[in-house]
Design an enzyme around this catalytic site. Structure first.
Site, PDB file in Angstrom:
ATOM      1  N   CYS A   1     -48.530  60.810  11.250  1.00  0.00           N
ATOM      2  CA  CYS A   1     -49.133  60.231   9.920  1.00  0.00           C
ATOM      3  C   CYS A   1     -50.696  59.895  10.219  1.00  0.00           C
ATOM      4  O   CYS A   1     -50.885  60.080  11.258  1.00  0.00           O
ATOM      5  CB  CYS A   1     -48.427  58.997   9.688  1.00  0.00           C
TER       6      CYS A   1
ATOM      7  N   ARG B   1     -48.188  60.533   5.035  1.00  0.00           N
ATOM      8  CA  ARG B   1     -46.986  60.475   5.737  1.00  0.00           C
ATOM      9  C   ARG B   1     -46.549  61.724   5.915  1.00  0.00           C
ATOM     10  O   ARG B   1     -46.345  62.830   5.373  1.00  0.00           O
ATOM     11  CB  ARG B   1     -46.065  59.738   4.683  1.00  0.00           C
ATOM     12  N   LEU B   2     -46.142  62.080   7.263  1.00  0.00           N
ATOM     13  CA  LEU B   2     -45.205  63.034   7.744  1.00  0.00           C
ATOM     14  C   LEU B   2     -43.740  62.518   7.746  1.00  0.00           C
ATOM     15  O   LEU B   2     -43.436  61.603   8.630  1.00  0.00           O
ATOM     16  CB  LEU B   2     -45.514  63.532   9.043  1.00  0.00           C
TER      17      LEU B   2
ATOM     18  N   ASN C   1     -48.256  54.887  12.186  1.00  0.00           N
ATOM     19  CA  ASN C   1     -47.971  56.040  12.698  1.00  0.00           C
ATOM     20  C   ASN C   1     -47.164  56.098  14.334  1.00  0.00           C
ATOM     21  O   ASN C   1     -47.640  55.039  14.748  1.00  0.00           O
ATOM     22  CB  ASN C   1     -49.483  56.888  13.051  1.00  0.00           C
ATOM     23  N   GLY C   2     -46.332  56.897  14.273  1.00  0.00           N
ATOM     24  CA  GLY C   2     -45.731  56.884  15.634  1.00  0.00           C
ATOM     25  C   GLY C   2     -44.149  56.699  15.510  1.00  0.00           C
ATOM     26  O   GLY C   2     -43.746  56.834  14.653  1.00  0.00           O
ATOM     27  N   GLU C   3     -43.525  55.872  16.605  1.00  0.00           N
ATOM     28  CA  GLU C   3     -42.216  55.854  16.749  1.00  0.00           C
ATOM     29  C   GLU C   3     -42.009  54.558  17.475  1.00  0.00           C
ATOM     30  O   GLU C   3     -42.682  54.445  18.609  1.00  0.00           O
ATOM     31  CB  GLU C   3     -41.495  56.924  17.288  1.00  0.00           C
TER      32      GLU C   3
ATOM     33  N   ASP D   1     -38.466  52.987  10.905  1.00  0.00           N
ATOM     34  CA  ASP D   1     -38.964  51.972  12.053  1.00  0.00           C
ATOM     35  C   ASP D   1     -39.987  51.251  11.750  1.00  0.00           C
ATOM     36  O   ASP D   1     -40.251  50.145  12.301  1.00  0.00           O
ATOM     37  CB  ASP D   1     -39.025  52.757  13.262  1.00  0.00           C
TER      38      ASP D   1
END
Length: 122
Positions: free
Chosen positions: A2, A45-46, A70-72, A94
């Site tokens: 993202c 957003r992805l 962005n991220g996880e 998340d």
């Protein structure tokens, strides 16, 4: 992956929209724009986590805070279980965990998160 962008202190939607267009390759699935009290913020957003309901910005229960990320967050399931007795979750993303952690721990929330991420809470 993202993309997050914004301008603090100015309410310049067109500039933020131009920034979002430059970030389109990072998030072709959705776009979100938020005008906070301190500026304008954008997100591209992805869609990987909760593709249907995880568009950003995501707001807390009383809409006093918004998050773009962005991220996880690797340990978000564990953190969600910890926070569910005190917070209502609207998504399976998340990213939403970040808002509720911030409400509980302030900036010290980052010590509870395991993952790779960047985020903005306004």
């Amino acid at each position: 992956m993202c993309g997050i962008c914004g301008i603090q202190g100015k309410f310049d939607h067109n500039t933020v929209k131009s920034m979002m267009a430059l970030l389109h390759h990072r998030g072709p699935d959705a776009r979100g724009l938020h005008q906070g009290t301190d500026g304008v913020f954008g997100h591209v957003r992805l869609s990987i986590m909760d593709p249907e309901w995880g568009n950003q910005p995501i707001f807390n229960e009383d809409k006093s805070l918004a998050v773009m990320a962005n991220g996880e967050i690797y340990n978000y399931h564990k953190l969600a279980q910890e926070l569910k007795p005190r917070h209502k979750f609207k998504t399976g993303s998340d990213t939403e965990i970040l808002l509720h952690l911030y409400e509980e721990y302030g900036i010290n929330m980052v010590h509870k998160i395991d993952g790779m991420f960047s985020f903005c809470i306004v």
